[in-house]
Design an enzyme around this catalytic site. Structure first.
Site, PDB file in Angstrom:
ATOM      1  CG  HIS A  99      10.182  53.738 -28.081  1.00 62.16           C
ATOM      2  ND1 HIS A  99       9.938  52.431 -29.247  1.00 62.16           N
ATOM      3  CD2 HIS A  99       8.905  53.049 -27.101  1.00 62.16           C
ATOM      4  CE1 HIS A  99       9.307  51.998 -29.316  1.00 62.16           C
ATOM      5  NE2 HIS A  99       8.590  51.424 -28.236  1.00 62.16           N
ATOM      6  CG  HIS A 101       9.342  51.480 -22.326  1.00 63.96           C
ATOM      7  ND1 HIS A 101       7.353  52.012 -22.527  1.00 63.96           N
ATOM      8  CD2 HIS A 101       8.984  50.779 -23.497  1.00 63.96           C
ATOM      9  CE1 HIS A 101       6.757  51.639 -23.551  1.00 63.96           C
ATOM     10  NE2 HIS A 101       7.873  50.722 -24.890  1.00 63.96           N
TER      11      HIS A 101
HETATM   12  P1  AMP Z   1       6.452  49.466 -27.839  1.00 61.26           P
HETATM   13  O1  AMP Z   1       5.585  48.218 -27.296  1.00 61.26           O
HETATM   14  O2  AMP Z   1       7.508  49.209 -27.060  1.00 61.26           O
HETATM   15  O3  AMP Z   1       6.481  49.436 -29.206  1.00 61.26           O
HETATM   16  O4  AMP Z   1       5.727  51.087 -27.334  1.00 61.26           O
HETATM   17  C1  AMP Z   1       5.283  51.628 -27.509  1.00 61.26           C
HETATM   18  C2  AMP Z   1       4.385  52.630 -26.655  1.00 61.26           C
HETATM   19  O5  AMP Z   1       4.181  54.434 -27.165  1.00 61.26           O
HETATM   20  C3  AMP Z   1       3.559  52.470 -25.564  1.00 61.26           C
HETATM   21  O6  AMP Z   1       3.228  51.870 -24.452  1.00 61.26           O
HETATM   22  C4  AMP Z   1       2.245  53.197 -25.863  1.00 61.26           C
HETATM   23  O7  AMP Z   1       1.734  53.737 -25.554  1.00 61.26           O
HETATM   24  C5  AMP Z   1       2.971  54.767 -26.289  1.00 61.26           C
HETATM   25  N1  AMP Z   1       2.885  55.667 -27.069  1.00 61.26           N
HETATM   26  C6  AMP Z   1       1.668  55.912 -28.444  1.00 61.26           C
HETATM   27  N2  AMP Z   1       1.423  56.211 -28.606  1.00 61.26           N
HETATM   28  C7  AMP Z   1       1.186  57.509 -28.244  1.00 61.26           C
HETATM   29  C8  AMP Z   1       1.317  59.018 -27.842  1.00 61.26           C
HETATM   30  N3  AMP Z   1       0.845  59.670 -29.266  1.00 61.26           N
HETATM   31  N4  AMP Z   1       2.099  59.434 -26.943  1.00 61.26           N
HETATM   32  C9  AMP Z   1       3.080  58.571 -26.448  1.00 61.26           C
HETATM   33  N5  AMP Z   1       2.654  56.771 -25.743  1.00 61.26           N
HETATM   34  C10 AMP Z   1       2.576  56.859 -27.101  1.00 61.26           C
END
Ligand code: AMP
Length: 109
Positions: A99, A101
């Site tokens: 993903h 950001h």
């Molecule tokens: P990472 O540290 O790059 O794996 O980031 C994962 C991101 O996913 C974090 O910023 C979380 O806040 C976000 N996240 C986790 N669960 C959800 C969800 N159900 N809906 C939207 N964002 C999410």
């Protein structure tokens, strides 16, 4: 293997505030935003992160991410944005489905 939360969002088994979706990618707002308008762009075909994603999927992902980022900053009336991809736990990856950001900059006072 248990589905990741992003796979559940793709499969419509979990809710998200979706801002864009087509056959290849989905984009939704981060549940814990770093700034206003922080969202994630996720390819629907599974890969763990940029270490293993297919090059053509990555190219498409970044193309859409940039397009959506430009739209979002225009909407928020801010100058720019950060684009971050975390790869592996040592780099703060928590959800193991690639993903991007998009983190719009804070608005000027
Ligand atoms: P990472 O540290 O790059 O794996 O980031 C994962 C991101 O996913 C974090 O910023 C979380 O806040 C976000 N996240 C986790 N669960 C959800 C969800 N159900 N809906 C939207 N964002 C999410």
């Amino acid at each position: 293997m248990e589905k990741t939360i992003f796979q559940k969002i793709i499969d419509k088994e979990a809710d998200a505030k979706i801002l864009f979706e087509n056959k290849k990618v989905i984009a939704f707002y981060d549940i814990n935003p770093k700034t206003k308008g922080h969202f994630l762009v996720v390819p629907k075909v599974f890969s763990r992160n940029l270490k293993t994603i297919k090059e053509k999927d990555m190219t498409y992902l970044f193309k859409i991410a940039r397009k959506l980022a430009l739209k979002e900053i225009k909407k928020l009336n801010v100058e720019g944005f950060r684009l971050i991809v975390n790869n592996e736990p040592c780099s703060k990856q928590v959800v193991f489905h690639t993903h991007v950001h998009i983190i719009p900059s804070e608005s000027e006072k």
